[in-house]
Write an enzyme that holds these catalytic residues in place. Structure first.
Site, PDB file in Angstrom:
ATOM      1  N   ALA A 185       0.846  -1.195   0.000  1.00 30.24           N
ATOM      2  CA  ALA A 185       0.000   0.000   0.000  1.00 30.24           C
ATOM      3  C   ALA A 185       0.881   1.244   0.000  1.00 30.24           C
ATOM      4  CB  ALA A 185      -0.888  -0.006   1.234  1.00 30.24           C
ATOM      5  N   GLU A 241      -0.284  -9.514  -0.795  1.00 25.77           N
ATOM      6  CA  GLU A 241      -1.708  -9.862  -0.618  1.00 25.77           C
ATOM      7  C   GLU A 241      -2.397  -9.993  -1.985  1.00 25.77           C
ATOM      8  OE1 GLU A 241      -3.167  -8.127   3.599  1.00 25.77           O
ATOM      9  OE2 GLU A 241      -2.191  -6.636   2.294  1.00 25.77           O
ATOM     10  N   GLU A 280       3.825  -5.276   7.508  1.00 25.88           N
ATOM     11  CA  GLU A 280       2.938  -4.234   8.055  1.00 25.88           C
ATOM     12  C   GLU A 280       3.211  -3.959   9.537  1.00 25.88           C
ATOM     13  OE1 GLU A 280       0.634  -5.840   4.506  1.00 25.88           O
ATOM     14  OE2 GLU A 280       2.109  -6.546   5.958  1.00 25.88           O
TER      15      GLU A 280
HETATM   16  C1  T1G Z   1      -2.942  -3.162   3.026  1.00 23.53           C
HETATM   17  C2  T1G Z   1      -1.656  -3.696   3.423  1.00 23.53           C
HETATM   18  O1  T1G Z   1      -1.875  -4.799   4.213  1.00 23.53           O
HETATM   19  C3  T1G Z   1      -0.806  -2.787   4.223  1.00 23.53           C
HETATM   20  C4  T1G Z   1      -1.512  -1.721   4.891  1.00 23.53           C
HETATM   21  C5  T1G Z   1       0.437  -2.382   3.484  1.00 23.53           C
HETATM   22  O2  T1G Z   1       0.690  -2.795   2.412  1.00 23.53           O
HETATM   23  S1  T1G Z   1       1.498  -1.343   4.317  1.00 23.53           S
HETATM   24  C6  T1G Z   1       2.944  -1.243   3.276  1.00 23.53           C
HETATM   25  C7  T1G Z   1       3.755  -2.478   3.442  1.00 23.53           C
HETATM   26  N1  T1G Z   1       4.957  -2.364   2.643  1.00 23.53           N
HETATM   27  C8  T1G Z   1       6.146  -2.148   3.176  1.00 23.53           C
HETATM   28  O3  T1G Z   1       6.289  -2.032   4.373  1.00 23.53           O
HETATM   29  C9  T1G Z   1       7.330  -2.041   2.243  1.00 23.53           C
HETATM   30  C10 T1G Z   1       8.012  -0.739   2.426  1.00 23.53           C
HETATM   31  N2  T1G Z   1       9.096  -0.538   1.481  1.00 23.53           N
HETATM   32  C11 T1G Z   1      10.269  -1.212   1.617  1.00 23.53           C
HETATM   33  O4  T1G Z   1      10.479  -2.046   2.475  1.00 23.53           O
HETATM   34  C12 T1G Z   1      11.351  -0.839   0.652  1.00 23.53           C
HETATM   35  O5  T1G Z   1      11.095   0.445   0.190  1.00 23.53           O
HETATM   36  C13 T1G Z   1      11.491  -1.789  -0.563  1.00 23.53           C
HETATM   37  C14 T1G Z   1      10.211  -1.975  -1.248  1.00 23.53           C
HETATM   38  C15 T1G Z   1      12.049  -3.104  -0.062  1.00 23.53           C
HETATM   39  C16 T1G Z   1      12.528  -1.138  -1.556  1.00 23.53           C
HETATM   40  O6  T1G Z   1      13.687  -0.841  -0.825  1.00 23.53           O
HETATM   41  P1  T1G Z   1      14.827   0.093  -1.515  1.00 23.53           P
HETATM   42  O7  T1G Z   1      15.931   0.195  -0.522  1.00 23.53           O
HETATM   43  O8  T1G Z   1      15.098  -0.397  -2.851  1.00 23.53           O
HETATM   44  O9  T1G Z   1      14.160   1.541  -1.706  1.00 23.53           O
HETATM   45  P2  T1G Z   1      13.694   2.557  -0.599  1.00 23.53           P
HETATM   46  O10 T1G Z   1      14.698   3.635  -0.457  1.00 23.53           O
HETATM   47  O11 T1G Z   1      13.286   1.865   0.634  1.00 23.53           O
HETATM   48  O12 T1G Z   1      12.372   3.148  -1.282  1.00 23.53           O
HETATM   49  C17 T1G Z   1      12.453   3.937  -2.445  1.00 23.53           C
HETATM   50  C18 T1G Z   1      11.450   5.035  -2.342  1.00 23.53           C
HETATM   51  O13 T1G Z   1      10.132   4.455  -2.334  1.00 23.53           O
HETATM   52  C19 T1G Z   1       9.408   4.861  -1.201  1.00 23.53           C
HETATM   53  N3  T1G Z   1       8.553   3.742  -0.780  1.00 23.53           N
HETATM   54  C20 T1G Z   1       8.921   2.468  -0.596  1.00 23.53           C
HETATM   55  N4  T1G Z   1       7.859   1.708  -0.241  1.00 23.53           N
HETATM   56  C21 T1G Z   1       6.787   2.536  -0.198  1.00 23.53           C
HETATM   57  C22 T1G Z   1       5.408   2.348   0.097  1.00 23.53           C
HETATM   58  N5  T1G Z   1       4.898   1.156   0.414  1.00 23.53           N
HETATM   59  N6  T1G Z   1       4.600   3.428   0.052  1.00 23.53           N
HETATM   60  C23 T1G Z   1       5.091   4.650  -0.282  1.00 23.53           C
HETATM   61  N7  T1G Z   1       6.417   4.900  -0.577  1.00 23.53           N
HETATM   62  C24 T1G Z   1       7.234   3.839  -0.554  1.00 23.53           C
HETATM   63  C25 T1G Z   1      10.494   5.200  -0.161  1.00 23.53           C
HETATM   64  O14 T1G Z   1      10.027   6.084   0.800  1.00 23.53           O
HETATM   65  C26 T1G Z   1      11.559   5.829  -1.045  1.00 23.53           C
HETATM   66  O15 T1G Z   1      11.163   7.140  -1.300  1.00 23.53           O
HETATM   67  P3  T1G Z   1      12.225   8.281  -1.368  1.00 23.53           P
HETATM   68  O16 T1G Z   1      12.980   8.254  -0.089  1.00 23.53           O
HETATM   69  O17 T1G Z   1      13.115   7.945  -2.536  1.00 23.53           O
HETATM   70  O18 T1G Z   1      11.421   9.544  -1.551  1.00 23.53           O
END
Ligand code: T1G
Length: 719
Positions: free
Chosen positions: A61, A103, A123
């Site tokens: 998300a 998911e 999450e």
């Molecule tokens: C319904 C549902 O159940 C629920 C509620 C959800 O789904 S909750 C969401 C759950 N998802 C997560 O927890 C995954 C979170 N992301 C990561 O773990 C990592 O990003 C990555 C995927 C492994 C890539 O790592 P990276 O090292 O290559 O790049 P980065 O530097 O980290 O990220 C590159 C750029 O992308 C942005 N970014 C990464 N994931 C994002 C996300 N999910 N949403 C918005 N921005 C995101 C981050 O801030 C950065 O921005 P900027 O700093 O460049 O402006």
């Protein structure tokens, strides 16, 4: 958004397009809904493949959308429409499939992953739970025990582990979309009910109740007050005990409590703060994207004590050749053994070959002449460090970066010892250096942006969370910690016990309170530093250590404890009593209680009742106040820098966001009012006098933390 194309004649290919991680923003969700409907509607389309653009499936998300009103199609019915589709839907997974991204894949009938993929439901690390069916589908697919582990920890698994768990059906090294398209064509017409995960119950697990009791106990202990991990256990329990629809209802209820919680905001703040600190800037205006790092191939470490050994291991594990220098023969042999052991154990844990050959040992500092980067890690004594830097200045090749691992001495003074002061920076590692993620990269007034860029780049390469900070006594972390510890000692003088102070801090979320941490790290270290600063020096006439030093209140309680040889765990006695020297479990010590009683009587102090609230306010607000001074001095560029330092270097509970974020959550007017209250009660304690920046932020309507940098700029421009 999401693009639809028909490929290989009859395959509907849906591509998620939202760089850099294809996060499921409202536009992407709408694009998926439209594409799925089109794929199911068009008769030519016999099967569907969902993939992501730019080598990544989906990062979940869009976390940025959580702080505002949610819009666009909800995930749950969208995933349901995929699962009940009459045509086979295959997920072509590469890069990452995390959170909502996984998911979606769990809603598909088949999952093909590239061998380098990472999958997970992280999450819980954002203070949430998998709320698009993940907490109900994953246990049904891989079993309750494995799902409990992945959902309560949020850890990512490799494609190999995902295959072994049954989370994916196939792993490939080839182009995953091509493989998925072929696979989709091969399953057209096959029955799909068996592939609709939500239609099945969880695989049977013997003694489920015992498993959930045990897991809940373990999770509560590890969570230290974090609420999301507990909710994750409850959601998986619903999957194991309730029909799918009721389980989904439970998932929705639990998510509703978490989504608006302060802890979720704190953890999401930490997520973005950890990424923001990489975009560093210096007061000179130099920035991360305008300063080019120098190439670093060969590295060296001078001094192989505990820190030097950990630093050498960290560099070698990241692939750097390291010259490890120690001029004492015995110390060198012991270091060689210790380092080899650390490398072997690390390699075993990661299932790789130990890189013993990356390190060459020497007693001769001349051996570092060709190094591109040298880290000095000798004993914390300025005179000794001066000598080392003078030698390095004479020996090292032009352009070599000279770094010091000092934990608080003046980096600029060391720069004045060398020919090229612009190439001197601090690289402050935290013990144990090969474990702790934090690295304070300290630039002095003469450090060049290039030198800072190089140290930050090396920090990233060795897997550290690197924060750029200005040079001052104690830098950021230790400078704030001093006030936290000072208040804790004053509270003992006024009636508290070490246990009471520690209990308050541990209930707040710290793994260990200030006195337990001191006993672990050794009271003699702080004592030596205080003596070095001329503080812990008894008055020759009275033999007493003054309680007012340099015009401010000082507590000699810790010095007096040390004079008794009580250095903590290493001596079996400190603030707590230990069965034997070296043992880790401390019990309240009646000796300490009597000592404090006598000390108060001797100094005419009357013990009073102190509650947990006062402990938190005085220890944390004095530290936060110093944080504002650090921002005012420009030593840290923003609150995120301070908070990342505390979360990764000082075990500040992540679900509290960090000291500055905590102040933001408590409310700056409250923090200001409480500091004024305590400063009035203790006018001889300057660290309780509210910082001007705090006053100005309150006067500017206490803007949200994300706006502090902006307001600080305005405030400074008006100065
Ligand atoms: C319904 C549902 O159940 C629920 C509620 C959800 O789904 S909750 C969401 C759950 N998802 C997560 O927890 C995954 C979170 N992301 C990561 O773990 C990592 O990003 C990555 C995927 C492994 C890539 O790592 P990276 O090292 O290559 O790049 P980065 O530097 O980290 O990220 C590159 C750029 O992308 C942005 N970014 C990464 N994931 C994002 C996300 N999910 N949403 C918005 N921005 C995101 C981050 O801030 C950065 O921005 P900027 O700093 O460049 O402006």
């Amino acid at each position: 958004m999401a693009a639809f194309a028909r490929v290989s004649g009859s395959v509907g290919l849906i591509t998620l397009q939202n760089p850099p991680v294809n996060a499921l923003s409202a536009a992407v969700r709408q694009g998926i809904v439209d594409s799925v409907q089109r794929a199911l509607r068009e008769p030519e389309v016999k099967c569907v493949v969902i993939c992501g653009q730019n080598g990544i499936f989906c990062g979940g998300a869009d976390i940025r959308e959580f702080s505002g009103p949610m819009s666009g199609p909800p995930l749950i019915p969208m995933i349901h429409s995929i699962e009940v589709a009459a045509k086979p839907v295959v997920a072509a997974i590469e890069g990452s499939a995390l959170g909502g991204g996984l998911e979606i894949a769990l809603g598909c009938h088949y999952r093909i992953a590239h061998s380098k993929t990472r999958l997970g439901l992280p999450e819980v690390t954002l203070g949430l739970l998998p709320a698009a069916g993940g907490s109900q589908r994953l246990p049904r697919l891989i079993g309750v025990p494995a799902a409990l582990d992945l959902i309560t920890t949020g850890r990512h698994v490799t494609a190999a582990e995902a295959l072994q768990l049954g989370m994916v059906d196939q792993v490939t090294d080839r182009n995953v979309t091509d493989v998925a398209v072929k696979f989709a064509l091969s399953v057209v017409g096959k029955p799909l009910d068996a592939r609709r995960i939500s239609m099945h119950s969880c695989p049977h697990s013997p003694d489920l109740d015992e498993l959930f009791e045990r897991t809940m106990q373990h999770v509560r202990q590890r969570a230290r007050g974090a609420i999301a991990p507990v909710a994750c256990v409850q959601a998986v329990r619903a999957a194991a005990t309730l029909p799918y629809a009721q389980g989904m209802e439970k998932e929705r209820e639990l998510m509703a409590t978490l989504f608006t919680s302060g802890q979720a905001r704190a953890l999401q703040y930490c997520f973005f703060a950890q990424r923001a600190i990489g975009r560093w800037s210096m007061p000179s205006g130099a920035r991360w994207d305008t300063s080019k790092p120098r190439p670093v191939h060969k590295t060296a470490v001078i001094g192989l004590g505990t820190m030097g050994r950990g630093i050498a291991v960290t560099l070698a594990q990241a692939g750097f050749p390291v010259i490890a220098v120690e001029n004492h023969e015995k110390q060198l042999m012991e270091a060689k053994q210790a380092i080899s052991g650390m490398l072997e154990r690390g390699a075993k844990r990661r299932g790789v070959t130990p890189v013993l050959n990356k390190i060459t040992y020497s007693r001769d500092i001349q051996s570092v002449a060709n190094a591109d980067l040298v880290i000095e890690a000798v004993f914390e004594d300025m005179a000794l460090k001066e000598k080392v830097f003078q030698q390095l200045s004479a020996i090292c090749k032009p352009g070599a970066l000279l770094c010091t691992n000092t934990s608080g001495l003046n980096v600029d003074h060391l720069a004045s010892q060398v020919r090229n002061p612009e190439l001197v920076v601090g690289m402050h590692f935290f013990a144990p250096a090969h474990v702790m993620k934090l690295l304070e990269v300290v630039y002095g007034p003469r450090s060049s942006p290039e030198a800072l860029a190089t140290a930050m780049a090396v920090g990233k390469k060795i897997g550290k969370v690197s924060v750029a900070v200005g040079n001052c006594q104690g830098f950021v972390g230790n400078r704030m910690l001093e006030h936290y510890m000072e208040q804790a000692l004053f509270l003992l003088e006024e009636g508290a016990t070490p246990e009471l102070v520690d209990q308050a801090l541990e209930e707040f979320g710290f793994a260990m309170g200030v006195f337990r941490v001191s006993d672990l790290s050794g009271l003699d270290i702080g004592w030596r530093i205080r003596k070095g600063k001329g503080l812990a020096v008894p008055d020759p006439t009275t033999g007493q250590t003054a309680r007012v030093q340099q015009g401010r209140r000082y507590s000699p309680v810790a010095d007096l404890i040390c004079e008794q040889g009580r250095f903590g765990q290493k001596t079996g006695q400190g603030w707590y009593q230990y069965n034997t020297p070296g043992s880790r479990v401390g019990k309240p010590d009646p000796w300490v209680h009597n000592f404090l009683k006598d000390y108060r009587a001797q100094h005419g102090l009357v013990a009073r009742r102190i509650d947990h609230q006062e402990v938190l306010e005085r220890c944390l607000y004095s530290m936060i106040n110093e944080g504002f001074r650090i921002l005012e001095d420009g030593i840290a560029a923003g609150p995120e820098d301070i908070d990342v330092i505390y979360v990764f270097g000082y075990n500040w509970p992540r679900h509290r966001g960090g000291p500055m974020f905590y102040a933001h959550m408590v409310g700056l007017p409250k923090v200001l009012e409480r500091l004024e209250h305590y400063h009035q009660a203790h006018p001889d304690v300057p660290s309780l006098q509210p910082c001007n920046l705090l006053r100005k932020l309150v006067a500017n309507g206490s803007p949200p933390i994300q706006k502090w940098k902006e307001v600080m700029k305005k405030i400074n421009s008006r100065l």
